[in-house]
Design an enzyme around this catalytic site. Structure first.
Site, PDB file in Angstrom:
ATOM      1  N   ILE A  14      30.199  37.565  40.105  1.00 23.35           N
ATOM      2  CA  ILE A  14      29.781  37.589  38.696  1.00 23.35           C
ATOM      3  C   ILE A  14      28.425  36.930  38.505  1.00 23.35           C
ATOM      4  CG2 ILE A  14      30.918  35.455  37.925  1.00 23.35           C
ATOM      5  CD1 ILE A  14      30.597  38.847  36.053  1.00 23.35           C
ATOM      6  N   SER A  36      25.735  26.458  45.904  1.00 16.91           N
ATOM      7  CA  SER A  36      26.750  27.340  46.455  1.00 16.91           C
ATOM      8  C   SER A  36      26.785  27.114  47.956  1.00 16.91           C
ATOM      9  CB  SER A  36      26.369  28.801  46.135  1.00 16.91           C
ATOM     10  OG  SER A  36      27.485  29.632  46.018  1.00 16.91           O
ATOM     11  N   ARG A  37      27.962  27.260  48.538  1.00 16.13           N
ATOM     12  CA  ARG A  37      28.066  26.976  49.974  1.00 16.13           C
ATOM     13  C   ARG A  37      27.327  28.025  50.796  1.00 16.13           C
ATOM     14  NH1 ARG A  37      34.407  26.875  49.533  1.00 16.13           N
ATOM     15  NH2 ARG A  37      33.700  28.859  48.669  1.00 16.13           N
ATOM     16  N   LYS A  90      34.965  32.431  32.282  1.00 13.12           N
ATOM     17  CA  LYS A  90      36.349  32.595  31.871  1.00 13.12           C
ATOM     18  C   LYS A  90      37.223  32.819  33.099  1.00 13.12           C
ATOM     19  CE  LYS A  90      37.858  36.148  32.696  1.00 13.12           C
ATOM     20  NZ  LYS A  90      38.101  37.049  33.856  1.00 13.12           N
ATOM     21  N   ASP A 168      43.727  37.574  35.085  1.00 15.53           N
ATOM     22  CA  ASP A 168      42.272  37.368  35.200  1.00 15.53           C
ATOM     23  C   ASP A 168      41.524  38.406  34.362  1.00 15.53           C
ATOM     24  OD1 ASP A 168      39.841  36.084  36.712  1.00 15.53           O
ATOM     25  OD2 ASP A 168      39.621  38.252  36.899  1.00 15.53           O
TER      26      ASP A 168
HETATM   27  P1  NAP Z   1      33.870  35.124  43.632  1.00 12.24           P
HETATM   28  O1  NAP Z   1      32.734  36.044  43.915  1.00 12.24           O
HETATM   29  O2  NAP Z   1      35.067  35.183  44.509  1.00 12.24           O
HETATM   30  O3  NAP Z   1      33.416  33.596  43.575  1.00 12.24           O
HETATM   31  C1  NAP Z   1      32.155  33.161  43.175  1.00 12.24           C
HETATM   32  C2  NAP Z   1      31.616  32.128  44.158  1.00 12.24           C
HETATM   33  O4  NAP Z   1      32.279  30.881  43.948  1.00 12.24           O
HETATM   34  C3  NAP Z   1      31.887  32.456  45.614  1.00 12.24           C
HETATM   35  O5  NAP Z   1      30.980  33.378  46.110  1.00 12.24           O
HETATM   36  C4  NAP Z   1      31.792  31.089  46.266  1.00 12.24           C
HETATM   37  O6  NAP Z   1      30.428  30.869  46.630  1.00 12.24           O
HETATM   38  C5  NAP Z   1      32.195  30.128  45.162  1.00 12.24           C
HETATM   39  N1  NAP Z   1      33.514  29.581  45.442  1.00 12.24           N
HETATM   40  C6  NAP Z   1      34.637  30.268  45.751  1.00 12.24           C
HETATM   41  N2  NAP Z   1      35.655  29.426  45.982  1.00 12.24           N
HETATM   42  C7  NAP Z   1      35.166  28.180  45.844  1.00 12.24           C
HETATM   43  C8  NAP Z   1      35.714  26.884  45.985  1.00 12.24           C
HETATM   44  N3  NAP Z   1      37.005  26.708  46.317  1.00 12.24           N
HETATM   45  N4  NAP Z   1      34.923  25.831  45.756  1.00 12.24           N
HETATM   46  C9  NAP Z   1      33.625  25.998  45.412  1.00 12.24           C
HETATM   47  N5  NAP Z   1      33.042  27.206  45.295  1.00 12.24           N
HETATM   48  C10 NAP Z   1      33.799  28.272  45.482  1.00 12.24           C
HETATM   49  O7  NAP Z   1      34.401  35.315  42.148  1.00 12.24           O
HETATM   50  P2  NAP Z   1      33.752  36.074  40.889  1.00 12.24           P
HETATM   51  O8  NAP Z   1      34.235  37.466  40.833  1.00 12.24           O
HETATM   52  O9  NAP Z   1      32.286  35.819  40.849  1.00 12.24           O
HETATM   53  O10 NAP Z   1      34.521  35.307  39.715  1.00 12.24           O
HETATM   54  C11 NAP Z   1      34.243  33.966  39.395  1.00 12.24           C
HETATM   55  C12 NAP Z   1      34.687  33.715  37.966  1.00 12.24           C
HETATM   56  O11 NAP Z   1      34.029  34.650  37.111  1.00 12.24           O
HETATM   57  C13 NAP Z   1      36.192  33.917  37.764  1.00 12.24           C
HETATM   58  O12 NAP Z   1      36.694  32.947  36.882  1.00 12.24           O
HETATM   59  C14 NAP Z   1      36.278  35.299  37.135  1.00 12.24           C
HETATM   60  O13 NAP Z   1      37.393  35.435  36.260  1.00 12.24           O
HETATM   61  C15 NAP Z   1      34.979  35.349  36.346  1.00 12.24           C
HETATM   62  N6  NAP Z   1      34.513  36.725  36.113  1.00 12.24           N
HETATM   63  C16 NAP Z   1      34.470  37.633  37.135  1.00 12.24           C
HETATM   64  C17 NAP Z   1      34.095  38.949  36.864  1.00 12.24           C
HETATM   65  C18 NAP Z   1      34.027  40.006  37.961  1.00 12.24           C
HETATM   66  O14 NAP Z   1      33.732  41.171  37.655  1.00 12.24           O
HETATM   67  N7  NAP Z   1      34.263  39.672  39.219  1.00 12.24           N
HETATM   68  C19 NAP Z   1      33.750  39.319  35.575  1.00 12.24           C
HETATM   69  C20 NAP Z   1      33.732  38.358  34.582  1.00 12.24           C
HETATM   70  C21 NAP Z   1      34.119  37.063  34.859  1.00 12.24           C
HETATM   71  P3  NAP Z   1      30.077  30.046  47.975  1.00 12.24           P
HETATM   72  O15 NAP Z   1      30.999  30.528  49.051  1.00 12.24           O
HETATM   73  O16 NAP Z   1      28.633  30.378  48.223  1.00 12.24           O
HETATM   74  O17 NAP Z   1      30.302  28.600  47.628  1.00 12.24           O
END
Ligand code: NAP
Length: 306
Positions: A14, A36-37, A90, A168
């Site tokens: 996101i 970010s890691r 969110k 989610d």
């Molecule tokens: P994601 O790509 O799986 O996670 C985002 C980043 O967070 C990962 O690339 C990772 O980066 C970091 N991360 C993951 N686990 C972690 C941990 N335990 N500790 C610290 N950093 C961590 O997820 P996403 O889809 O972007 O979603 C993230 C949030 O945005 C969620 O709450 C989701 O509901 C919301 N969201 C998502 C979307 C969508 O379309 N995907 C849309 C709207 C809102 P590093 O490995 O580089 O640290």
């Protein structure tokens, strides 16, 4: 006006899909750092350790947290303790209580905390709310059916505790519902379907007071459905495309088939909140999810692998 320096934390799907383009196009914000890691943004100073960022960049006064909900509290608390304003993706956290704790901390320190709900910024949500104001809702139904493999590739956290499973995306529908209905409703029953190898539900059927029902499913192949239908004594409203398209009594009534306006609107709101010295913390959508998990009847289904 000089732009306000902001750091993005958790550079994943996101952050790259929505936050980075919204910030790049904004007149208000300067993306000054990432934490970010693994993830980075070209041309932006990258940290892998949050404490190191806080120590090195006191000039960055706002952080926007984009990682999954479970790890988010520790980052938000550290940011507030270091005097930074905080914007939360969110759902705003893993539990209601932890977000309430953050709200208290932000208030005590005179800092802004913004629990964003991007679907509330969809094009047709404000017109839908205006149309429904003063009308008598007789029933409403949410159909939120999408393919988790398409939207969450490789994101195992969605099926782990705190990942919320089908809630989610479903919480996006609930964020719209709680915004547009003229009177609040509360949940009275839920059926939750869990794959036998997962900690969170892959489908849910919800019943609320006021004739409101919801059908969430993460196994939808083919066309995806993000619709909310509201029947009133004075006519029918349909929101489609996740709140971006409006129909009144079955006829097109505005909106666009794009979600790309949502994050620019969130960042404009955050800018206004910081400027006004205010917070915006709304837990209504997450309260419905917590209630569904409290009251939900559990069904088991076949194992599911992302
Ligand atoms: P994601 O790509 O799986 O996670 C985002 C980043 O967070 C990962 O690339 C990772 O980066 C970091 N991360 C993951 N686990 C972690 C941990 N335990 N500790 C610290 N950093 C961590 O997820 P996403 O889809 O972007 O979603 C993230 C949030 O945005 C969620 O709450 C989701 O509901 C919301 N969201 C998502 C979307 C969508 O379309 N995907 C849309 C709207 C809102 P590093 O490995 O580089 O640290």
């Amino acid at each position: 006006m000089p732009k306000t320096k902001l750091a993005l934390v958790g550079i994943g799907k996101i952050a790259l899909d929505q936050h980075v383009p919204a910030l790049a196009a904004s007149p208000d914000w300067d993306l000054a750092a990432t934490i970010s890691r693994r993830g980075t943004v070209p041309g932006v100073e990258a940290f892998t350790d949050f404490a190191a960022f806080l120590a090195a960049r006191p000039d960055v006064t706002v952080v926007s947290l984009c990682m999954p909900p479970v790890p988010r509290y520790d980052f938000a608390q550290a940011a507030l303790l270091a005097g930074r304003h905080v914007m939360l993706e969110k759902p705003p956290g893993a539990t209601l209580a932890e977000v309430q704790a953050l709200a208290s901390l932000a208030a005590a320190r005179g800092l802004t905390l913004y629990t964003t709900w991007h679907s509330r910024m969809a094009q047709a949500v404000a017109p839908a709310k205006a149309w429904l104001a003063g009308k008598t809702v007789t029933r409403a139904h949410i159909t939120w059916r999408e393919d988790v493999r398409k939207w969450h590739p490789g994101q195992d956290w969605v099926f782990e505790p705190g990942g919320m499973g089908v809630f989610d995306p479903g919480i996006n529908a609930l964020s719209i519902l709680t915004e547009i209905l003229p009177s609040p409703v509360h949940l009275t029953a839920a059926t939750l379907t869990f794959p036998e190898n997962c900690q969170t539900a892959i489908a849910a059927e919800l019943t609320f007071t006021g004739g409101v029902t919801a059908d969430f499913d993460w196994r939808q192949i083919g066309p995806q459905t993000w619709d909310i239908r509201v029947d009133t004594a004075q006519g029918r409203l349909d929101l489609r495309m996740g709140g971006n398209v409006l129909e009144l009594d079955g006829k097109p009534a505005g909106g666009v088939h794009s979600i790309m306006g949502e994050y620019p609107a969130l960042y404009a709101r955050m800018n206004a909140l910081v400027a006004a010295g205010q917070s915006e913390v709304d837990l209504a959508p997450m309260t419905h999810v917590a209630d569904a998990l409290t009251l939900g009847r559990r069904l088991m289904t076949e194992p599911f692998v992302l």
